[in-house]
Design a protein around this motif. Structure first.
Motif, short mmCIF file in Angstrom:
data_model
loop_
_atom_site.label_atom_id
_atom_site.label_comp_id
_atom_site.label_asym_id
_atom_site.label_seq_id
_atom_site.Cartn_x
_atom_site.Cartn_y
_atom_site.Cartn_z
N THR A 280 0.83 -1.21 0.00
CA THR A 280 0.00 0.00 0.00
C THR A 280 0.86 1.25 0.00
O THR A 280 0.60 2.22 -0.72
N THR A 282 3.90 1.45 -1.12
CA THR A 282 4.52 1.54 -2.45
C THR A 282 3.55 2.13 -3.48
O THR A 282 3.91 3.00 -4.29
N LEU A 283 2.31 1.65 -3.45
CA LEU A 283 1.31 2.17 -4.39
C LEU A 283 1.02 3.65 -4.13
O LEU A 283 0.83 4.44 -5.08
N GLN A 284 0.97 4.05 -2.85
CA GLN A 284 0.77 5.46 -2.56
C GLN A 284 1.92 6.31 -3.08
O GLN A 284 1.70 7.40 -3.65
N TYR A 285 3.14 5.81 -2.88
CA TYR A 285 4.30 6.54 -3.40
C TYR A 285 4.24 6.63 -4.94
O TYR A 285 4.51 7.70 -5.52
N THR A 286 3.88 5.51 -5.58
CA THR A 286 3.75 5.52 -7.05
C THR A 286 2.66 6.50 -7.50
O THR A 286 2.83 7.24 -8.48
N GLU A 287 1.55 6.51 -6.75
CA GLU A 287 0.47 7.44 -7.10
C GLU A 287 0.93 8.89 -6.97
O GLU A 287 0.62 9.74 -7.83
N GLU A 288 1.68 9.18 -5.90
CA GLU A 288 2.18 10.54 -5.73
C GLU A 288 3.13 10.93 -6.86
O GLU A 288 3.06 12.05 -7.39
N GLN A 289 4.03 9.99 -7.24
CA GLN A 289 4.95 10.27 -8.34
C GLN A 289 4.20 10.52 -9.65
O GLN A 289 4.48 11.47 -10.40
N LEU A 290 3.21 9.65 -9.94
CA LEU A 290 2.44 9.82 -11.17
C LEU A 290 1.63 11.12 -11.16
O LEU A 290 1.50 11.79 -12.19
N GLN A 291 1.10 11.47 -9.96
CA GLN A 291 0.37 12.72 -9.86
C GLN A 291 1.28 13.92 -10.12
O GLN A 291 0.90 14.89 -10.79
#
Length: 551
Positions: A280, A282-291
């Motif tokens: 979770t 990792t996915l939050q970090y990925t979401e922040e990077q993509l955002q």
């Protein structure tokens, strides 16, 4: 004594904290006295009521015997329960004794005379050490402490000067001991006593270990005695209360294995939960990077749109797609609404056909009645016209007679009779009108009474078709239809209120899109006007753009 004082103090605090105040006790005593008075009054009432009954004596005797039998039944039930508890206790004790016997047999099978003699020797040596050395040393230490305490208690009170002298003496003794130690360390020669010091130290260490082991053994024995007493007490409590059975070794092992399996399952689930948490994060970090990348791309796109002169194109396109999606949802909702309306129309058509089929027998019954009504109405009209003609002739003759009587001279004695005749004539006409009104009301009431009787017959009939023809069922059906219609209208009103704002937003977005398209058309027209001249030529049904070569 100290333990007794602590227990008494604890009991006193519990009595103070859990006890009742004087005011509460007084209230309780007053309430109990009131209840006692009420009970005395009730007993007196019952006694007077019983004494007034002639069969009070036999009834009291029967009641006494019944009470005695119930008391006996209660005592027998309590004895029965006590016997059951005793049987359970004996059975549990028997099972425990069997287990002890079995364990003793298993342990006895492993014992040999040599092992028993060795264990007895160890026990004898331990007990002899405890009796001859440990207890003797403890007694000496206690006696020394008691002598010191007696000596201190027998001496007079020490002053500050005496304390200073004792401190100086202790300091001198410590200094003398330190000098002797330094002198011993500075001397290089070894004496025979120095050679034996190592063995003395080892012996002292062994003695100390032996004393500490003996102390631990005494503590463990006291703990064992305490635990055995607790076990005996718990077993007695379980036997009296009929508690559960004590777990055997096999049951305890199975229970431990079950706990181990549950612990393993818990650890596995805990690990899975930890992995999910890490995933979770990792996915939050990925979401922040993509955002963040999306925001950067949007900024670059806005800059490019500003350079090209089409600012807000992407936002407008997104809004247009959103509007298209909302329009698709709205179209779907409209389709569902149309389907609902079609279904409602079909239902209404079916209801109309059912009503028409139900009204066909009544229509057939009404047709002859309608023809009869037409005949009666024609006859009524004819007779009414004849009545009106007759009444008109009668009224004209009466008016002529009254005019002639008025024209002629009437004697003084006849004028009263003339006035009386006129008043009687007016009263007669009023009574005739009232008679016709009452006759009409009677006909209406009789008709209503017949309708009520028919309604009662239909409602009390066992035939369901007759019940459906009653006015009660008809009005209930109409009421339910109106309730359903009002519920549907309320739901539609609620739907309209909820979607009013979104509909307004859609209208506004469509207007923005319309203005945007108009601006694009005007911009394209302006570009066409600025571009080089071109001519249109029509060749059949085809159109071609031809540019001038001079330009």
């Amino acid at each position: 004594m100290v333990e007794m004082f602590k227990n008494l103090h604890r009991e006193r605090e519990q009595m103070q904290s859990g006890g009742h105040t004087t005011e509460e006790l007084r209230k309780d005593i007053s309430s109990m006295e009131q209840e006692k008075e009420q009970l005395i009054k009730r007993v007196e009432k019952l006694r007077t009521k019983v004494e007034s009954n002639p069969r009070s004596g036999p009834m009291l005797e029967v009641a006494r015997e019944l009470r005695q039998q119930r008391d006996r039944e209660q005592s027998l039930s309590s004895q029965k329960q006590e016997q059951r508890n005793n049987v359970n206790y004996v059975q549990n004790r028997t099972s425990r004794l069997k287990q002890q016997i079995e364990s003793m047999r298993r342990s006895a099978s492993q014992l040999t005379p040599e092992v028993m003699i060795r264990k007895l020797d160890e026990s004898v040596r331990t007990n002899s050490y405890l009796v001859n050395q440990k207890l003797r040393n403890d007694v000496k230490a206690k006696k020394a402490v008691c002598e010191d305490l007696e000596r201190v208690a027998g001496e007079a009170g020490l002053s500050q000067a005496d304390l200073k002298k004792l401190q100086e003496k202790i300091r001198e003794v410590n200094n003398e001991a330190s000098r002797l130690t330094e002198k011993k360390m500075m001397s290089g020669g070894e004496s025979p006593e120095d050679k034996l010091s190592m063995f003395r130290q080892q012996a002292a260490i062994v003695v100390r270990k032996k004393e500490s082991t003996a102390e631990k053994l005494a503590e463990l024995r006291s703990d064992l005695q305490t635990l055995e007493a607790d076990v005996v007490e718990k077993r007695g409590t379980l036997g009296v209360t009929g508690g559960g059975e004590i777990l055997r070794d096999d049951d305890l092992k199975r229970y431990a294995n079950k706990l181990r399996s549950k612990n393993a399952t818990y650890k596995k689930l805990r690990q899975d939960f930890t992995n999910l948490e890490e995933e979770t994060r990792t996915l939050q970090y990925t979401e922040e990077q993509l955002q963040g990348r999306l925001n950067y791309v949007k900024q670059n796109l806005a800059t490019i749109e500003a350079k090209k002169g089409v600012s807000g194109f992407v936002d407008t396109q997104d809004k247009l797609e959103e509007v298209s999606a909302k329009k698709a949802d709205l179209d779907e909702m409209k389709g569902k609404t149309l389907d609902n309306i079609s279904e409602m129309v079909r239902a209404l058509t079916l209801k109309v056909n059912e009503k028409r089929a139900a009204l066909q027998p009544k229509i057939r019954e009404v047709r002859p009645l309608r023809e009869k009504h037409q005949k009666v109405a024609a006859e009524f009209t004819e007779k009414k016209s004849a009545f009106e003609k007759t009444t008109a002739g009668y009224e004209s003759n009466r008016a002529k007679s009254e005019a002639e009587v008025t024209r002629r001279s009437v004697p003084a004695g006849c004028q009263g009779h003339v006035l009386q005749a006129r008043s009687m004539r007016a009263e007669c006409s009023a009574e005739e009108s009232r008679l016709f009104y009452l006759h009409s009301m009677k006909e209406i009431l009789s008709l209503q009474q017949r309708r009520i009787q028919d309604e009662v017959k239909l409602y009390t009939s066992s035939n369901n078709q007759d019940k459906k023809r009653s006015m009660r069922e008809e009005y209930n059906r109409r009421i339910s239809e109106q309730d359903a219609l009002s519920k549907t209208l309320r739901e539609q009103q609620k739907d309209v209120r909820e979607k009013h704002q979104s509909s307004q937003d859609q209208v506004r977005l469509w207007r923005d899109v319309q203005r945007l398209m108009q601006m694009k058309m005007s911009f394209s027209n302006h570009k066409v006007a600025v571009e080089p001249k071109a001519t249109k030529t029509n060749a059949g049904n085809q159109q071609r753009m031809v540019f001038d070569e001079d330009d």
